[in-house]
Design an enzyme around this catalytic site. Sequence first.
Site, PDB file in Angstrom:
ATOM      1  CD1 TRP A 184      -2.629   1.816   0.576  1.00 20.68           C
ATOM      2  CD2 TRP A 184      -1.225   2.461   2.190  1.00 20.68           C
ATOM      3  NE1 TRP A 184      -2.935   3.109   0.906  1.00 20.68           N
ATOM      4  CE2 TRP A 184      -2.091   3.534   1.895  1.00 20.68           C
ATOM      5  CE3 TRP A 184      -0.242   2.642   3.169  1.00 20.68           C
ATOM      6  CZ2 TRP A 184      -2.015   4.775   2.549  1.00 20.68           C
ATOM      7  CZ3 TRP A 184      -0.166   3.874   3.824  1.00 20.68           C
ATOM      8  CH2 TRP A 184      -1.049   4.916   3.521  1.00 20.68           C
ATOM      9  CD  GLU A 225      -4.545  -1.581   2.227  1.00 20.51           C
ATOM     10  OE1 GLU A 225      -3.401  -1.938   2.572  1.00 20.51           O
ATOM     11  OE2 GLU A 225      -5.400  -1.180   3.030  1.00 20.51           O
ATOM     12  CE  LYS A 227      -6.365   5.813   2.964  1.00 23.93           C
ATOM     13  NZ  LYS A 227      -5.376   5.943   4.015  1.00 23.93           N
ATOM     14  CG  ASP A 258      -8.578  -0.966   4.711  1.00 25.11           C
ATOM     15  OD1 ASP A 258      -7.498  -0.993   5.312  1.00 25.11           O
ATOM     16  OD2 ASP A 258      -9.607  -0.433   5.202  1.00 25.11           O
ATOM     17  CG  HIS A 261      -8.707   1.812   2.153  1.00 22.87           C
ATOM     18  ND1 HIS A 261      -7.444   1.427   1.788  1.00 22.87           N
ATOM     19  CD2 HIS A 261      -8.586   2.304   3.405  1.00 22.87           C
ATOM     20  CE1 HIS A 261      -6.597   1.647   2.773  1.00 22.87           C
ATOM     21  NE2 HIS A 261      -7.272   2.188   3.775  1.00 22.87           N
ATOM     22  CG  HIS A 285      -6.050  -4.537   5.228  1.00 25.70           C
ATOM     23  ND1 HIS A 285      -5.151  -3.514   5.015  1.00 25.70           N
ATOM     24  CD2 HIS A 285      -5.313  -5.662   5.337  1.00 25.70           C
ATOM     25  CE1 HIS A 285      -3.933  -4.017   4.984  1.00 25.70           C
ATOM     26  NE2 HIS A 285      -3.997  -5.312   5.158  1.00 25.70           N
ATOM     27  CG  ASP A 293      -8.807   4.646   6.053  1.00 29.92           C
ATOM     28  OD1 ASP A 293      -9.234   3.605   6.545  1.00 29.92           O
ATOM     29  OD2 ASP A 293      -7.608   4.846   5.809  1.00 29.92           O
ATOM     30  CG  ASP A 295      -7.415   2.803   9.967  1.00 33.68           C
ATOM     31  OD1 ASP A 295      -7.427   1.665   9.487  1.00 33.68           O
ATOM     32  OD2 ASP A 295      -7.035   3.810   9.332  1.00 33.68           O
ATOM     33  CG  ASP A 325      -5.182  -1.706   8.308  1.00 32.67           C
ATOM     34  OD1 ASP A 325      -4.508  -1.277   9.266  1.00 32.67           O
ATOM     35  OD2 ASP A 325      -5.156  -1.183   7.173  1.00 32.67           O
TER      36      ASP A 325
HETATM   37  C1  RNT Z   1      -3.649   2.630   4.989  1.00 30.07           C
HETATM   38  C2  RNT Z   1      -3.803   1.184   4.701  1.00 30.07           C
HETATM   39  C3  RNT Z   1      -2.695   0.299   5.164  1.00 30.07           C
HETATM   40  C4  RNT Z   1      -2.208   0.669   6.551  1.00 30.07           C
HETATM   41  C5  RNT Z   1      -1.207  -0.275   7.134  1.00 30.07           C
HETATM   42  C6  RNT Z   1      -0.514   0.303   8.333  1.00 30.07           C
HETATM   43  O1  RNT Z   1      -4.745   3.371   4.671  1.00 30.07           O
HETATM   44  O2  RNT Z   1      -5.029   0.737   5.215  1.00 30.07           O
HETATM   45  O3  RNT Z   1      -3.085  -1.015   5.097  1.00 30.07           O
HETATM   46  O4  RNT Z   1      -3.263   0.772   7.433  1.00 30.07           O
HETATM   47  O5  RNT Z   1      -0.317  -0.676   6.166  1.00 30.07           O
HETATM   48 ZN    ZN Z   2      -5.415  -1.408   5.100  1.00 27.35          ZN
END
Ligand code: RNT
Ligand code: ZN
Length: 418
Positions: A184, A225, A227, A258, A261, A285, A293, A295, A325
């Site tokens: 990513w 990955e 985004k 993810d 994302h 993820h 995003d 988290d 994640d």
């Molecule tokens: C970032 C991505 C990625 C990170 C990690 C730390 O937006 O989701 O996967 O969260 O690599």
């Molecule tokens: Zn991620």
Amino acid sequence: MNPTPYRFAVEAYGAAGVDAEAALATLAATPLSLQCWQGDDVGGFERPGATLGGGGIQVTGRYPGKARTLEELRLDLDEALRLIPGRQRVNLHAIYGDFGGRKVERNEVAPEHFAGWIDWAKSRGLGLDFNPTFFSHPLADDGFTLSHRDASVRRFWIEHAVACRRVGAAIGLALGKTVVTNLWIPDGCKDLPADRKGPRERLAQSLDLVFREAVDPRHQLDALESKLFGIGAESYTVGSHEFYLGYAALHQKLICLDLGHFHPTESVADKVSSVLLFVPGLLLHLSRGVRWDSDHVVLLDEPTRAVLEEVVRGGFLGRTHIGLDYFDGSINRVASWVIGCRNAQKALLAALLEPSAELRRLEDEGDLAARLALTEESKTLPLGSVWDEHCRRHGAPADRTWYPEILRYERDVLKSRG
Ligand code: RNT
Ligand code: ZN
């Protein structure tokens, strides 16, 4: 002998045509990959006190007890893993190597820096996963890495990714368990770019160089990955979903979805059966986007359940790698692993316990009202009793009994970290 709640649950699911024993067996055989970076707010160990910088991602919260060293992080992971039923995996980032106090440039990371992790994982029977780190670095400060207009910056990051694939393959070989190395990059910009094409062309060229070396897929698999946007990169993301889906389909790489994302109303679950027609595998993820995003800790919520339902319904578990994640610095970090991972496991268990054969039969027969009724009524089948049995079989504490362990660990270990 009194029938246990689990016995009742087996009967209740059996009446709906579902084999609860089979669901438990599959759950036990499906490790989830615990993100090491939750333990220290994505700081890593390149130098003492390293913190997350740039990359458009952000950890908020200053809850005490964050891991400051490799040893502390492993201790915290051990504690979390003890409170999660079954055997999981651990997901590493390149910045989490054992660099022994020396400055090791990102393009020089090597398997030897992860020997300690390999030993640690081996002694616990854990698998590991890996990620190159394209943030928290001066050469990423202007927001571009593999798609940078400057060829020498691109070259540096290509070398980093190549080095990381070698690390991933070495770990996979040493553990005898396939490592997923997920790429990513944060590349993008705050304001409207005049040229959206150029960076994407450069990213595709960089990836071709990153993947030039063939790696034995039994040791390491590559995932990409995408985004939608990052903080400070709101107007353009080079590695968009379309970009990587095209690249992964063309070059047969895994695609990483993810859950934070995509547009907030977009269903990630619906993508599963499409992308897996064209790419060899999927990396999830599991995360929780809250408006952006952000988290947050994974919940047993609709998006999590739906995406795992789709994986199970499609028979895709064998081609799907499930990782967590998120990074929340506002609560006890060990608890945040435990809560998120147990929720993800419950969501997977719920998917495995879905009366999918019956639902499909009703659909095939055109009885859509019956399909809807069963979809809804299966939601109140005794999932919790099957989950309790899973915890019991794996020697992990049941719901509502593990939190005192967190308090004890906080008092005995985390409090002293200052
Ligand atoms: C970032 C991505 C990625 C990170 C990690 C730390 O937006 O989701 O996967 O969260 O690599
Ligand atoms: Zn991620």
